[in-house]
Design an enzyme around this catalytic site. Structure first.
Site, short mmCIF file in Angstrom:
data_model
loop_
_atom_site.label_atom_id
_atom_site.label_comp_id
_atom_site.label_asym_id
_atom_site.label_seq_id
_atom_site.Cartn_x
_atom_site.Cartn_y
_atom_site.Cartn_z
N LYS A 26 0.94 -1.16 -0.17
CA LYS A 26 0.06 -0.08 -0.10
C LYS A 26 0.79 1.24 0.03
O LYS A 26 0.79 2.26 -0.98
CB LYS A 26 -1.17 -0.11 1.31
N ARG A 96 -3.23 3.03 8.61
CA ARG A 96 -3.46 1.51 7.78
C ARG A 96 -2.42 0.82 7.95
O ARG A 96 -1.25 1.28 7.83
CB ARG A 96 -3.81 1.59 6.60
N GLY A 105 -5.42 -11.38 7.33
CA GLY A 105 -5.54 -11.43 8.95
C GLY A 105 -5.07 -10.47 9.87
O GLY A 105 -4.81 -10.53 11.01
N MET A 107 -4.61 -6.10 10.92
CA MET A 107 -5.45 -4.98 11.36
C MET A 107 -5.38 -4.15 10.15
O MET A 107 -4.57 -3.99 9.30
CB MET A 107 -4.76 -3.97 12.28
N ARG A 351 -3.36 -1.26 -6.84
CA ARG A 351 -2.42 -2.62 -6.66
C ARG A 351 -2.97 -3.36 -7.79
O ARG A 351 -4.07 -3.19 -8.34
CB ARG A 351 -2.81 -3.18 -5.27
N HIS A 467 -7.05 -42.17 -3.25
CA HIS A 467 -7.15 -42.97 -4.29
C HIS A 467 -7.85 -42.28 -5.29
O HIS A 467 -7.68 -41.95 -6.58
CB HIS A 467 -7.39 -44.45 -4.40
N ARG A 573 0.27 -46.84 -19.18
CA ARG A 573 0.01 -47.84 -18.29
C ARG A 573 -0.74 -49.13 -18.63
O ARG A 573 -1.78 -48.86 -18.88
CB ARG A 573 -0.59 -47.24 -16.94
N ARG A 629 4.59 -48.84 -21.15
CA ARG A 629 5.34 -49.31 -19.92
C ARG A 629 4.49 -50.83 -19.99
O ARG A 629 3.51 -50.97 -19.70
CB ARG A 629 4.81 -48.84 -18.50
N GLU A 757 12.73 -45.44 -10.65
CA GLU A 757 11.58 -45.07 -9.60
C GLU A 757 11.83 -45.63 -8.29
O GLU A 757 11.05 -45.58 -7.33
CB GLU A 757 10.21 -45.51 -10.05
N SER A 776 12.61 -42.74 -17.69
CA SER A 776 11.69 -41.82 -17.45
C SER A 776 11.52 -42.01 -15.82
O SER A 776 11.47 -43.07 -15.34
CB SER A 776 10.41 -42.49 -18.04
N GLY A 778 9.92 -42.27 -12.41
CA GLY A 778 8.78 -42.46 -11.95
C GLY A 778 8.85 -41.98 -10.65
O GLY A 778 9.12 -42.68 -9.52
N THR A 779 8.44 -40.68 -10.57
CA THR A 779 8.59 -39.74 -9.26
C THR A 779 7.46 -40.40 -8.42
O THR A 779 7.71 -39.72 -6.95
CB THR A 779 8.76 -38.55 -9.44
N ASN A 780 6.37 -40.93 -8.77
CA ASN A 780 5.65 -41.28 -7.49
C ASN A 780 6.08 -42.37 -6.69
O ASN A 780 6.14 -42.24 -5.47
CB ASN A 780 4.13 -41.84 -8.17
N CYS A 843 7.40 -39.15 -15.74
CA CYS A 843 6.08 -39.43 -15.97
C CYS A 843 5.42 -39.64 -14.61
O CYS A 843 4.26 -40.20 -14.44
CB CYS A 843 5.92 -40.92 -16.69
N TYR A 863 11.63 -33.91 -21.59
CA TYR A 863 10.34 -33.79 -21.72
C TYR A 863 9.72 -34.16 -20.34
O TYR A 863 10.18 -34.80 -19.58
CB TYR A 863 9.56 -34.87 -22.68
C1 PEP Z 1 5.81 -43.70 -10.88
O1 PEP Z 1 5.96 -44.40 -10.22
O2 PEP Z 1 5.85 -42.39 -10.98
C2 PEP Z 1 4.65 -43.98 -12.07
C3 PEP Z 1 4.56 -43.18 -12.94
O3 PEP Z 1 4.12 -45.10 -11.86
P1 PEP Z 1 2.79 -45.42 -11.20
O4 PEP Z 1 2.45 -44.15 -10.53
O5 PEP Z 1 2.00 -46.34 -12.20
O6 PEP Z 1 3.41 -46.58 -10.23
MG MG Z 2 5.70 -46.37 -10.46
#
Ligand code: PEP
Ligand code: MG
Length: 893
Positions: A26, A96, A105, A107, A351, A467, A573, A629, A757, A776, A778-780, A843, A863
């Site tokens: 401000k 102010r 949050g 005054m 602003r 899920h 998948r 896969r 992964e 690739s 598989g960061t899950n 992925c 990618y």
């Molecule tokens: C992963 O593990 O990141 C992945 C893409 O495979 P899934 O989620 O199917 O285990």
């Molecule tokens: Mg996986």
């Protein structure tokens, strides 16, 4: 001596917009507007360093502050020709708060500061008694509330009581004597609540308000807000003290708020409201109906009240000029506050205006056309995550809705359909052309086919990472999760919310963006992917280096992704394909078979179906790369759970129910995340992967013959931990490719690669790259294995950890945190050392997260791959990553 106080007003300012960190948003913008020569009432800003000092030194003030405040106040006095506390011509000020970012949050404001029993009489003589006492009672209430801590309702009750006694309903019907009476009553309230009188000394009032602003930085509300929005405590707030101007001095006075463009559509039209003879808060408070600024606005909204353009054409003209000047100067849509005092316009705030995603696009594209900003700036301005709002069907905002329950907004978009309580039922009815909403307590992998068939998913249990939520987001299905007020009675095939009963087949509507569940079908409208959206995406594509692929296994998903600009499939998948009706029978027979021969017989029946899947997908992708896969999950996921289902399977497979139960028990994994799955299955049952490889290559050959398109198939082996696993399976895939190529007499180009992964795979990437032509990430699984937590477990811990302050950020959302991201970076470097042209992609879900995409760009991936609906988000985030890298590069040169 440090400078703690920065003055502004009369076409000059000691601060500027660039000093936001020092002066707060401000204060910085008030300074900027002053310097621009806009009519800003004079004032000063006490900088954020004072706030820091205040807390470091037992809530005291630094040396020199008092004098700097006194001098700055004196400057205001000179400028407006009034004196603070002067009984004849009193100066009144507003006080102010103002942090770097707006913080609800804290005054907010005290107006009319400087009034007391003496100065109010000066005001009476200068203007009129009604105005003077109205200002005084407002001041006592605001100051009492925000500075002295006397709650609002005490004052409101006294006001209501007096109105009742006088037999009036509106505040405006009260006369000067009424207001004088109320001032007395309000002062008595303060005396009674605090056991001390309302402060009469303007200096005491001023320092009281300054102290309250700094004090408000640490109220529980502000602390919580900061934690939720990642605002560091060290930032502190500034305090703005400014000469009052009055919008409530008569019919030639007004107060208002406006946006320089329409904040919902982005249209280049002046958009705002004002109230004649009113003060600041009245516009937002909704006590009176505000009037539109423009004739067009009045007509568009069917308002009968005249617009400012009509009733105050002179001031309106000035306001238009201010609008023009601010936009040219800030090169962005502004949100402004103004007051008109006796026909003169004063600016109180500007602003950058909050806007919808659609408006953000339109404003950015228009401003490029208008020459205010360039294409790069336009691309940088759009929040990639906000695009999500635009890509799904939305509820028609004009339609009526009857909300029966609320859950979590788990996956955006809106859908109306008939309720089905089981996945089979949903699939069956969808195959007959019905729009179905799948309603479950929670979902499991066995419900996937029903989730796919449904247009929307509703669960009564589970959070944002349940899920249902994760899968629905992946599929782009709207989902409301954890709607706990709903009770499902599966036996009676009904759901209940209080007295509302919804039967199987009744229609409901979900809004996955808000979490609302509505009775009946609320009409939806389709997203518009042309126009500004297309223009901005084209600009984004011009600047990005990362390619964007999609995770898709159904033709519908592949088509959606292509429409959204996917440049290939990064993860197909195959297990989801096994769940479909006819196939699951053959899959189960394969699993139940006692030996390889039995398995091969069942697989031979699956082969043509699997090949047909790939043919369809290859045709849709028209020569773009497709990563397939091979089977990943543990086999028990394909077997039924209930006795009823087991009996069905036993009958179909010609074995006993006991056989099925035993096999299911034998296959059950203690830890399904880490057990007999992925490449381990491929090694123990090579015939499964062999069938899949054959289906892929035969499909590629078939499509090449039919369309002439060369299919770029990338065969991906999951869950590799040792290079040996990959070597064995790659040898097998190469053999099958050779066989098919000879049988069909066509060249089949393909690559074999692996998912990274598991932490070990990341660390051993140099070996693995000897056999892998691509990685690739598989960061899950990589996140789960690095943290030792599954996604659903994490949801529980994250909430707890966040509350305890152990975690600031959900580690499952961004790779930009130490740990998982580091593993990705290590693997990328080691892999490329062995094989410089190693293709690198991602992925896991992070492939659709803008912060993670920035990370992927930095570590040199080729990618990212994400769910179809996140493809545009990824394209934009990739462009922003490239542009900020460019900017950083220029800065260091
Ligand atoms: C992963 O593990 O990141 C992945 C893409 O495979 P899934 O989620 O199917 O285990
Ligand atoms: Mg996986």
């Amino acid at each position: 001596m440090s400078q703690w106080v920065y003055r502004f007003g009369n076409g000059k300012a000691e601060g500027s917009a660039a000093m936001r960190n020092q002066l707060g948003g401000k204060g910085a913008n008030l300074a900027e507007m002053s310097a621009l020569g806009l009519p800003v009432p004079p004032g000063f800003t006490i900088n954020t360093d004072v706030c820091t000092w205040f807390y470091k030194n037992g809530k005291s003030y630094p040396d020199g502050l008092e004098k700097q405040v006194a001098d700055a106040l004196a400057a205001i006095e000179v400028s407006v020709g009034r004196r603070f506390g002067d009984p004849k011509k009193p100066l009144l000020v507003s006080v102010r708060s103002g942090a770097r970012v707006s913080m609800p949050g804290m005054m907010d404001t005290v107006l009319n500061l400087g009034l007391n029993d003496e100065t109010v009489e000066g005001l009476v003589r200068e203007s009129d008694a009604r105005f003077a006492y109205d200002s005084f009672r407002r001041f006592i209430q605001m100051y009492g509330d925000v500075v002295l801590g006397v709650e609002h309702h005490h004052f409101e009750e006294a006001l209501e009581l007096h109105k009742e006694e006088r037999g009036v309903t509106l505040d405006t019907e009260l006369g000067a004597d009424d207001l004088r009476h109320l001032v007395g009553a309000y002062k008595a309230i303060v005396q009674q609540e605090l056991d001390q009188p309302f402060p009469q000394d303007p200096q005491e009032q001023l320092w009281g308000a300054i102290g309250a602003v700094f004090g408000s930085w640490q109220t529980p509300r502000a602390v919580t807000y900061r934690r939720l929005h990642d605002i560091p405590e060290e930032w502190g707030t500034a305090v703005n003290v400014q000469a009052m101007v009055f919008g409530n001095m008569g019919e030639d006075c007004a107060t208002g708020v406006a946006f320089t463009r329409n904040p919902s559509t982005g249209a280049n039209e002046f958009y705002g409201e004002f109230l004649v003879n009113a003060q600041g808060e009245d516009v937002v408070a909704g006590i009176r109906t505000p009037q539109h600024l423009t004739v067009a606005g009045r007509i568009a909204n069917g308002s009968e009240l005249p617009s400012m353009e009509e009733v105050m054409p002179g001031v309106f003209g000035q306001l238009l000029a201010v609008r023009e000047k601010l936009e040219r100067h800030y090169c962005d849509m502004q949100d402004i506050e103004f007051t008109v005092q006796q026909g003169r316009l004063y600016m109180l705030q500007t602003r950058s205006g909050k806007r919808t995603a659609a408006a953000a696009l339109r404003v950015a594209v228009d401003m490029v056309k208008e020459g205010l900003i360039d294409e790069r700036e336009a691309v940088m301005r759009i929040d990639p995550a906000s695009l999500d709002q635009l890509l799904h069907p939305m509820l028609d905002p004009k339609a009526e809705r009857r909300i029966i329950a609320r859950g979590l907004p788990a996956s955006p978009g809106a859908a109306a359909g008939q309720v089905a309580f089981t996945a089979d039922e949903a699939e069956d009815r969808a195959s007959h052309g019905e729009q179905v909403i799948l309603v479950r307590v929670e979902t499991s992998p066995e419900d996937i086919h029903g989730m796919h068939a449904a247009v929307g998913i509703l669960t009564t249990r589970g959070g944002m990472t349940s899920h249902a939520a994760v899968v629905a987001r992946g599929m782009g299905r709207p989902c409301v999760s954890g709607a706990g007020d709903i009770r499902i009675d599966a036996g009676k095939r009904i759901m209940k919310v209080r007295d509302v009963i919804v039967k199987d087949g009744d229609t409901i509507t979900l809004d996955g963006g808000t979490g609302e569940v509505m009775l009946g079908a609320v009409p939806t409208i389709q997203p518009e992917l042309s126009g500004d959206f297309a223009t901005l995406m084209e600009w984004a594509d011009r600047h990005r280096r990362l390619r964007v692929r999609t995770n898709a296994e159904t033709p519908a998903d592949a088509r959606t992704a292509v429409r959204f600009g996917a440049e290939g499939i990064g993860l197909c998948r195959t297990e989801h394909m096994f769940f479909e009706d006819e196939r699951i029978v053959a899959v189960r027979e394969m699993i139940l078979a006692g030996d390889e021969k039995g398995r091969r017989a069942a697989l031979a029946r699956i082969l043509p179906m699997q090949r047909a899947d790939f043919v369809e997908i290859f045709k849709i992708m028209k020569g773009l790369p497709v990563t397939i896969r091979l089977l990943d999950p543990p086999l028990h996921e394909f077997l039924p759970n209930t006795t009823e289902e087991m009996a069905g399977v036993a009958k179909a497979a010609g074995v006993s129910v006991e056989d099925v139960r035993e096999r299911a028990a034998a296959l059950k994994e203690a830890n399904p995340m880490l057990g007999h799955r992925g490449c381990r299955l491929g090694i123990t049952y090579p015939e499964i992967y062999e069938m899949q490889a054959r289906a892929i290559f035969e499909a590629a050959a078939e499509v090449k013959k039919a369309t002439g398109d060369t299919v770029e198939a990338e065969v991906m082996i999951p869950l590799v931990a040792m290079v040996k696993e990959l070597t064995i399976l790659k040898t097998m895939v190469d053999r099958v490719a050779g066989e098919v190529s000879r049988e069909r007499g066509v060249e089949i180009p393909y690559l074999v690669g692996t998912m990274i992964e598991l932490p070990r795979a990341a660390l051993r990437a140099a070996d693995i790259a000897r056999d892998a032509e691509f990685f690739s990430f598989g960061t899950n699984d990589l996140t789960q294995t690095a943290y030792g937590l599954s996604r659903d477990d994490a949801a529980r811990f994250i909430t707890y950890y966040e509350r305890q302050g152990i975690l600031q950020q959900d580690p499952f959302i961004s790779l930009d945190t130490v740990g998982v991201g580091e593993l990705v970076e290590i693997a990328a470097q080691r892999g490329r050392k062995t094989r410089p042209d190693l293709k690198l992609g991602i992925c896991g879900e992070h492939g659709g997260d803008p912060a993670s995409i920035r990370f992927c760009a930095r570590v040199g991936l080729d990618y990212v791959s994400c769910s179809p609906y996140r493809v545009p988000i990824a394209r934009l985030a990739a462009a922003q990553a490239a542009l900020s890298k460019e900017a950083a590069g220029q800065a260091t040169v």
